[in-house]
Design an enzyme around this catalytic site. Structure first.
Site, PDB file in Angstrom:
ATOM      1  CE  LYS A  37      -9.121 -50.405 -43.273  1.00  0.00           C
ATOM      2  NZ  LYS A  37      -8.263 -50.310 -42.165  1.00  0.00           N
ATOM      3  CG  HIS A  79      -4.596 -50.323 -38.911  1.00  0.00           C
ATOM      4  ND1 HIS A  79      -6.001 -51.085 -38.462  1.00  0.00           N
ATOM      5  CD2 HIS A  79      -4.488 -49.403 -38.069  1.00  0.00           C
ATOM      6  CE1 HIS A  79      -6.889 -50.280 -38.183  1.00  0.00           C
ATOM      7  NE2 HIS A  79      -5.786 -48.880 -37.595  1.00  0.00           N
ATOM      8  N   GLY A 120      -5.781 -44.112 -47.359  1.00  0.00           N
ATOM      9  CA  GLY A 120      -5.311 -43.118 -46.474  1.00  0.00           C
ATOM     10  C   GLY A 120      -3.988 -41.950 -46.162  1.00  0.00           C
ATOM     11  NE  ARG A 121       0.728 -44.743 -43.328  1.00  0.00           N
ATOM     12  CZ  ARG A 121       1.003 -45.600 -42.995  1.00  0.00           C
ATOM     13  NH1 ARG A 121       0.040 -46.283 -44.160  1.00  0.00           N
ATOM     14  NH2 ARG A 121       1.059 -46.313 -42.533  1.00  0.00           N
ATOM     15  CG  ASP A 146      -6.496 -50.614 -46.522  1.00  0.00           C
ATOM     16  OD1 ASP A 146      -5.353 -51.305 -46.105  1.00  0.00           O
ATOM     17  OD2 ASP A 146      -6.866 -49.929 -45.735  1.00  0.00           O
TER      18      ASP A 146
HETATM   19  C1  LIG Z   1      -2.282 -42.693 -38.638  1.00  0.00           C
HETATM   20  C2  LIG Z   1      -3.220 -43.516 -39.501  1.00  0.00           C
HETATM   21  C3  LIG Z   1      -4.759 -43.888 -38.189  1.00  0.00           C
HETATM   22  C4  LIG Z   1      -5.432 -44.751 -38.996  1.00  0.00           C
HETATM   23  N1  LIG Z   1      -6.909 -44.858 -38.010  1.00  0.00           N
HETATM   24  C5  LIG Z   1      -7.715 -46.755 -38.076  1.00  0.00           C
HETATM   25  C6  LIG Z   1      -8.411 -46.302 -37.347  1.00  0.00           C
HETATM   26  O1  LIG Z   1      -9.120 -45.381 -37.145  1.00  0.00           O
HETATM   27  N2  LIG Z   1      -9.393 -47.571 -38.022  1.00  0.00           N
HETATM   28  C7  LIG Z   1      -9.060 -48.480 -38.612  1.00  0.00           C
HETATM   29  O2  LIG Z   1      -9.577 -49.579 -39.727  1.00  0.00           O
HETATM   30  N3  LIG Z   1      -7.635 -47.827 -39.400  1.00  0.00           N
HETATM   31  C8  LIG Z   1      -6.971 -47.242 -39.722  1.00  0.00           C
HETATM   32  N4  LIG Z   1      -5.642 -46.617 -39.905  1.00  0.00           N
HETATM   33  C9  LIG Z   1      -5.592 -47.555 -41.065  1.00  0.00           C
HETATM   34  C10 LIG Z   1      -6.081 -46.798 -42.487  1.00  0.00           C
HETATM   35  O3  LIG Z   1      -7.560 -46.607 -42.067  1.00  0.00           O
HETATM   36  C11 LIG Z   1      -5.427 -47.595 -43.966  1.00  0.00           C
HETATM   37  O4  LIG Z   1      -5.446 -49.513 -43.810  1.00  0.00           O
HETATM   38  C12 LIG Z   1      -3.906 -47.968 -43.706  1.00  0.00           C
HETATM   39  O5  LIG Z   1      -4.139 -46.142 -43.633  1.00  0.00           O
HETATM   40  C13 LIG Z   1      -3.985 -47.706 -45.753  1.00  0.00           C
HETATM   41  O6  LIG Z   1      -3.112 -47.629 -46.371  1.00  0.00           O
HETATM   42  P1  LIG Z   1      -2.423 -46.254 -46.759  1.00  0.00           P
HETATM   43  O7  LIG Z   1      -2.425 -45.187 -45.599  1.00  0.00           O
HETATM   44  O8  LIG Z   1      -0.226 -46.301 -47.240  1.00  0.00           O
HETATM   45  O9  LIG Z   1      -3.385 -45.518 -48.097  1.00  0.00           O
HETATM   46  C14 LIG Z   1      -4.916 -45.643 -39.768  1.00  0.00           C
HETATM   47  C15 LIG Z   1      -3.899 -45.514 -40.697  1.00  0.00           C
HETATM   48  C16 LIG Z   1      -2.918 -44.647 -39.996  1.00  0.00           C
HETATM   49  C17 LIG Z   1      -1.725 -43.749 -40.784  1.00  0.00           C
END
Ligand SMILES: Cc1cc2nc3c(=O)[nH]c(=O)nc-3n(C[C@H](O)[C@H](O)[C@H](O)COP(=O)(O)O)c2cc1C
Length: 340
Positions: A212, A236, A290-291, A267
């Site tokens: 990822k 991310h 995600g969010r 994503d």
């Molecule tokens: C608060 C927060 C914490 C996150 N923690 C992780 C994590 O622990 N591991 C990871 O692979 N991605 C993490 N991400 C990234 C998400 O998995 C993802 O790639 C991203 O949020 C996708 O975009 P979207 O939120 O706009 O849908 C995090 C994102 C946010 C907003």
């Protein structure tokens, strides 16, 4: 509660950490890392969202009538749709301890399974980010995808042994976390990895491995060379590097380069079933969100996550109906147009 009521509850709980904006586009939360935003100017997150608004869907209802089928198979398992909950870790630093890591992951892991999909879970500075989800994963007989940070190889292999025992269908590594400097500061260094490092991980287990955090054709080819099962085209959520291209902007060229060798997930800024359709048309086999799943988990718990997943699936079906697509494989590149 319906979708809007759940969002209202979430807004009360989450404000000012997350404002539960009408459009979850990274504008109000720009720069909020830790927090829910994108890094620096926030424009990697904002661009993920904005690019999708420029992808237009080609309408066509002249075809033989029939049901729309969103079912897909990944890692030998059937899913109701190619939609996954993205890993979100750090309830303490990102969501001000409003709920615990265990409570959060319980909601997303179980809500996803209730809707026939699955959640990725996270990892991080605090061991709890990786350990807390394990109970919920066990409760759903392993149906979740743990996502490890790019720790030292030895630690990675140790964690793989733990998740193998839980019978998970696959696991991932967010390699873009190599840029999360706070991890090193908190005594938990993360590393960039070589193709040989990934090969070692692939060969250490029978579990399918997903890389990822790939954002270029070159990176995708290197990832595929390791023998991994799949990649997630991801920045991310714009949290580890400012000023990147949007994920769906680089998706099509990546799918042309490695789509016949690995499964491609994407994503970033995907919010609706129509967005899922756009990502699939641009070359993804599946998406992570995600969010907006997190908002539903805060406002509606397990039921909120299930409701949002079902809403996404209904919107995806609706878009398929209007574009002459009866199954996921019918969602091809010619079903969308990218406008200026
Ligand atoms: C608060 C927060 C914490 C996150 N923690 C992780 C994590 O622990 N591991 C990871 O692979 N991605 C993490 N991400 C990234 C998400 O998995 C993802 O790639 C991203 O949020 C996708 O975009 P979207 O939120 O706009 O849908 C995090 C994102 C946010 C907003």
């Amino acid at each position: 509660m319906d979708y809007n009521q759940i969002r209202e509850v979430a807004k009360e709980i989450l404000t000012p950490t997350c404002l539960v904006c009408r459009e979850c586009n990274g504008v109000a939360c720009r720069g909020q890392v830790p927090g829910v935003g994108g890094k620096g100017t926030g424009n990697s997150f904002i661009r993920n969202y904005d690019f999708l608004t420029r992808v237009k869907v080609v309408m066509d209802t002249i075809y033989e009538h029939g049901d729309q089928d969103t079912e897909v198979e990944f890692f030998g398992h059937d899913f109701a749709a190619p939609i996954f909950v993205a890993p979100i870790g750090g309830m303490d630093v990102n969501y001000k301890n409003l709920i615990t890591e265990a409570e959060y992951t319980d909601r997303v892991v179980k809500g996803a399974v209730a809707a026939g999909i699955a959640a990725f879970t996270g990892d991080g500075a605090n061991d709890d980010y990786f350990n807390a989800p394990l109970a919920a994963i066990a409760d759903v007989k392993g149906m979740a995808i743990p996502t490890l940070k790019p720790w030292k190889q030895e630690n990675v292999i140790n964690k793989i042994r733990i998740i193998e025992d839980l019978n998970v269908p696959a696991f991932a590594m967010d390699i873009d976390s190599a840029g999360l400097t706070h991890l090193a500061k908190s005594g938990k260094p993360v590393y960039s990895k070589t193709v040989d490092d990934f090969r070692e991980i692939v060969q250490s287990t029978d579990l399918p491995f997903i890389i990822k955090g790939v954002m270029s054709v070159e990176g995708a080819i290197k990832a595929a060379d390791s023998g991994c099962y799949g990649i997630v085209v991801s920045n991310h959520g714009g949290r580890c590097l400012d000023n990147t291209l949007a994920t769906c902007e680089v998706l099509h060229s990546i799918s042309l380069a490695v789509g016949d060798r690995v499964k491609i997930f994407v994503d970033g800024g995907i919010r609706t079933g129509a967005d899922v359709f756009k990502a699939l048309a641009l070359g993804a086999d599946g998406v992570l969100i995600g969010r907006t799943f997190t908002i539903m988990a805060f406002g509606g718990g397990i039921d909120g996550v299930e409701l949002y997943a079902n809403k996404l699936i209904a919107e995806l079906k609706d878009t398929m109906l209007m574009t002459g697509c009866k199954s996921i494989k019918d969602i091809t590149y010619d079903k969308v147009v990218v406008v200026k």
